[in-house]
Design an enzyme around this catalytic site. Sequence first.
Site, short mmCIF file in Angstrom:
data_model
loop_
_atom_site.label_atom_id
_atom_site.label_comp_id
_atom_site.label_asym_id
_atom_site.label_seq_id
_atom_site.Cartn_x
_atom_site.Cartn_y
_atom_site.Cartn_z
N GLU A 24 20.43 -29.43 -80.95
CA GLU A 24 20.97 -28.08 -81.03
C GLU A 24 22.16 -27.98 -81.99
O GLU A 24 22.83 -26.96 -82.03
CB GLU A 24 21.35 -27.58 -79.63
CG GLU A 24 20.13 -27.38 -78.75
CD GLU A 24 20.45 -26.81 -77.38
OE1 GLU A 24 21.65 -26.77 -77.00
OE2 GLU A 24 19.50 -26.42 -76.69
N GLU A 83 19.95 -24.94 -66.79
CA GLU A 83 20.98 -25.24 -67.79
C GLU A 83 20.39 -26.01 -68.96
O GLU A 83 20.65 -25.68 -70.12
CB GLU A 83 22.12 -26.03 -67.16
CG GLU A 83 23.21 -26.45 -68.11
CD GLU A 83 24.00 -25.27 -68.68
OE1 GLU A 83 24.63 -25.46 -69.74
OE2 GLU A 83 24.01 -24.18 -68.10
N TYR A 86 14.79 -30.64 -71.41
CA TYR A 86 14.65 -31.48 -72.59
C TYR A 86 13.54 -32.49 -72.37
O TYR A 86 13.46 -33.11 -71.30
CB TYR A 86 15.96 -32.21 -72.88
CG TYR A 86 15.90 -33.12 -74.08
CD1 TYR A 86 15.88 -32.58 -75.37
CD2 TYR A 86 15.88 -34.49 -73.94
CE1 TYR A 86 15.83 -33.41 -76.48
CE2 TYR A 86 15.83 -35.32 -75.05
CZ TYR A 86 15.80 -34.78 -76.32
OH TYR A 86 15.75 -35.60 -77.41
N VAL A 87 12.70 -32.62 -73.38
CA VAL A 87 11.69 -33.66 -73.41
C VAL A 87 11.88 -34.40 -74.72
O VAL A 87 11.99 -33.77 -75.78
CB VAL A 87 10.26 -33.08 -73.30
CG1 VAL A 87 9.21 -34.18 -73.45
CG2 VAL A 87 10.09 -32.34 -71.97
N GLY A 93 4.40 -32.35 -76.05
CA GLY A 93 2.99 -32.01 -76.18
C GLY A 93 2.12 -32.61 -75.09
O GLY A 93 0.92 -32.36 -75.05
N GLY A 95 2.73 -32.16 -71.79
CA GLY A 95 2.81 -31.35 -70.59
C GLY A 95 4.04 -31.57 -69.73
O GLY A 95 4.16 -30.97 -68.66
N GLY A 97 7.28 -30.70 -70.26
CA GLY A 97 8.11 -29.50 -70.17
C GLY A 97 7.51 -28.49 -69.22
O GLY A 97 8.20 -27.91 -68.38
N ASN A 124 15.30 -21.53 -82.25
CA ASN A 124 14.44 -22.57 -81.71
C ASN A 124 13.03 -22.01 -81.44
O ASN A 124 12.61 -21.85 -80.30
CB ASN A 124 15.07 -23.15 -80.43
CG ASN A 124 14.38 -24.41 -79.97
OD1 ASN A 124 13.29 -24.74 -80.41
ND2 ASN A 124 15.03 -25.10 -79.05
N TYR A 131 7.90 -20.95 -74.22
CA TYR A 131 8.28 -20.12 -73.07
C TYR A 131 7.45 -18.84 -72.99
O TYR A 131 7.04 -18.42 -71.91
CB TYR A 131 9.77 -19.76 -73.14
CG TYR A 131 10.69 -20.96 -73.08
CD1 TYR A 131 10.43 -22.05 -72.26
CD2 TYR A 131 11.83 -21.02 -73.88
CE1 TYR A 131 11.28 -23.14 -72.22
CE2 TYR A 131 12.69 -22.11 -73.84
CZ TYR A 131 12.40 -23.16 -73.01
OH TYR A 131 13.24 -24.25 -72.96
#
Length: 159
Positions: A24, A83, A86-87, A93, A95, A97, A124, A131
């Site tokens: 980030e 909060e 993260y993966v 890819g 699954g 997340g 992002n 999402y």
Amino acid sequence: MIRHATSADVPVIHAMVRELADYEKALDEARATEEQLREALFGERPAAFAHIAEDDTTGEPVGFALWFLNFSTWRGVHGIYLEDLYVRPAARGAGHGKALLTELARICVARGYERLEWSVLDWNEPSIDFYRALGARAQDEWTVYRLTDGALGALGSAG
């Protein structure tokens, strides 16, 4: 596999928090220590909770979700504020997340919480697309405000 984090996971959670902050473009702002995370997650009065995503074959942690309860005065019930999600890049890819978010949604449904909320940086696009594919809606009419450092100190010490 998704599981509750344990105190033994704090070093890997701390490492992934720093990886996320680097992604980030804000690594210099990630000042939390392992001890602070341990206290927040597993101290006498936990303020936050965490889940770990593990690789299905190796059992190694590849992602995490760190969350806490919020409260809606409009709905009259708690919700979850995510909060951090993260993966690690090598595990994306697969699954993880979605599995982490599914677990938090399951907790909301089981406990009668009516909201699962989080923030995402507007640049992002991969996360935003992810999402949206899950059915999440941006709250574009809201702007997040934050007081930190000197501004927080100045307001907090105002008489």
